[in-house]
Design an enzyme around this catalytic site. Sequence first.
Site, PDB file in Angstrom:
ATOM      1  N   LYS A  53       0.962  -1.176   0.040  1.00  0.00           N
ATOM      2  CA  LYS A  53      -0.072   0.090  -0.014  1.00  0.00           C
ATOM      3  C   LYS A  53       0.781   1.355  -0.070  1.00  0.00           C
ATOM      4  O   LYS A  53       0.337   2.460  -0.267  1.00  0.00           O
ATOM      5  CB  LYS A  53      -0.870   0.165   1.235  1.00  0.00           C
ATOM      6  CG  LYS A  53      -2.144  -0.995   0.832  1.00  0.00           C
ATOM      7  CD  LYS A  53      -3.284  -0.435   1.398  1.00  0.00           C
ATOM      8  CE  LYS A  53      -4.551  -1.302   1.096  1.00  0.00           C
ATOM      9  NZ  LYS A  53      -4.529  -2.847   1.565  1.00  0.00           N
ATOM     10  N   SER A 305       1.283  -9.739  -0.687  1.00  0.00           N
ATOM     11  CA  SER A 305       0.954  -8.462  -0.619  1.00  0.00           C
ATOM     12  C   SER A 305       1.395  -7.940   0.577  1.00  0.00           C
ATOM     13  O   SER A 305       1.325  -6.611   0.853  1.00  0.00           O
ATOM     14  CB  SER A 305      -0.680  -8.197  -0.862  1.00  0.00           C
ATOM     15  OG  SER A 305      -1.152  -9.037  -0.134  1.00  0.00           O
TER      16      SER A 305
END
Length: 321
Positions: A53, A305
């Site tokens: 992110k 991720s």
Amino acid sequence: MSPLTLADVYRARQRLAGRVALTPLVPSPSLSERVGAPVHLKLETVQPTGSFKLRGATNAIAQLAEQGVTRVVTASTGNHGRALAWAARSLGIEAAVCMSSLVPRNKVDAVAALGARVVISGKSQDEAQLAAQRLVRDEGYAFVPPFDDLRVIAGQATIGLEILEALPDAATLVVPLSGGGLFGGVAFAAKQIRPSIATVGVSMVRGAAMHASLAAGRPVDVEERETLADSLGGGIGLENRHTFALARLLADDVVLLDEASIARGIAHAYREERLVVEGAGAVGMSALLDERIACAGGPIVIVVSGANIDMAVHRRIVTEN
Ligand SMILES: *Cc1c(COP(=O)(O)O)cnc(C)c1O
């Protein structure tokens, strides 16, 4: 078709240079053996905030800072908030992060430790969102959304550039899917460069908002439930502007996993790959282990991720699996 262009993604990469990690793409011998095709892991776990992110947040905030913005805010289940806090600090501006009371303690602490103002509000992502809107209205903050924003999507898409530069013959991409900023960005960049690549989104059974929305043909809400893949929780927004359309256009398949499968992925990552991975980060490996990914013959790339799991939870999972 899409308001996003590959040029946007290359510009995002220039803004990210020196601010985020160029993450390693490593072969997984054990997964390759299991599926009979080369399997590679794209390790966003090594980003300084523990998840991809940071890419989207950095791309958005760099553009806001150029426009003279001095304060940014978001509502976040943790990793986006942490990324916003880090990116804002690295670009010399203030950050505030609004979260629901369901967000795990380790994620709340991590955001506060990065110097951001933390605002806890309500029991859902939607209520945290309203708190952020109040800061925008009353205190002059600029809102940075966690996924449904072209700047954020272009930032996440730089992962797709890196994968195809390192492995031009990649045949299948397996990407965790929640709001769809990660999936939409990575799949967009990858298919622009290599149209034949197959893209698979992976979500959990417990609250798969994008999957339900794709099935309904429009954005719909699902009940928010506790899951090991907590970073995949939350809706896609009934007013979704970009990520729903991208997922509809670009997803060749969406796979849903139960909690036991997510736990197996976390344990596999630890034992076989020597990686500490959070539930949302493990789902690609889980999907492969459960034989849910059709093998197109060529290399498979799994986007891993994030790493931000409560270590007591991690210890329990690797002990029990
Ligand atoms: C946010 C997040 C996702 C999902 O990203 P979306 O853009 O919301 O689909 C996956 N994994 C981790 C670790 C995340 O933090």
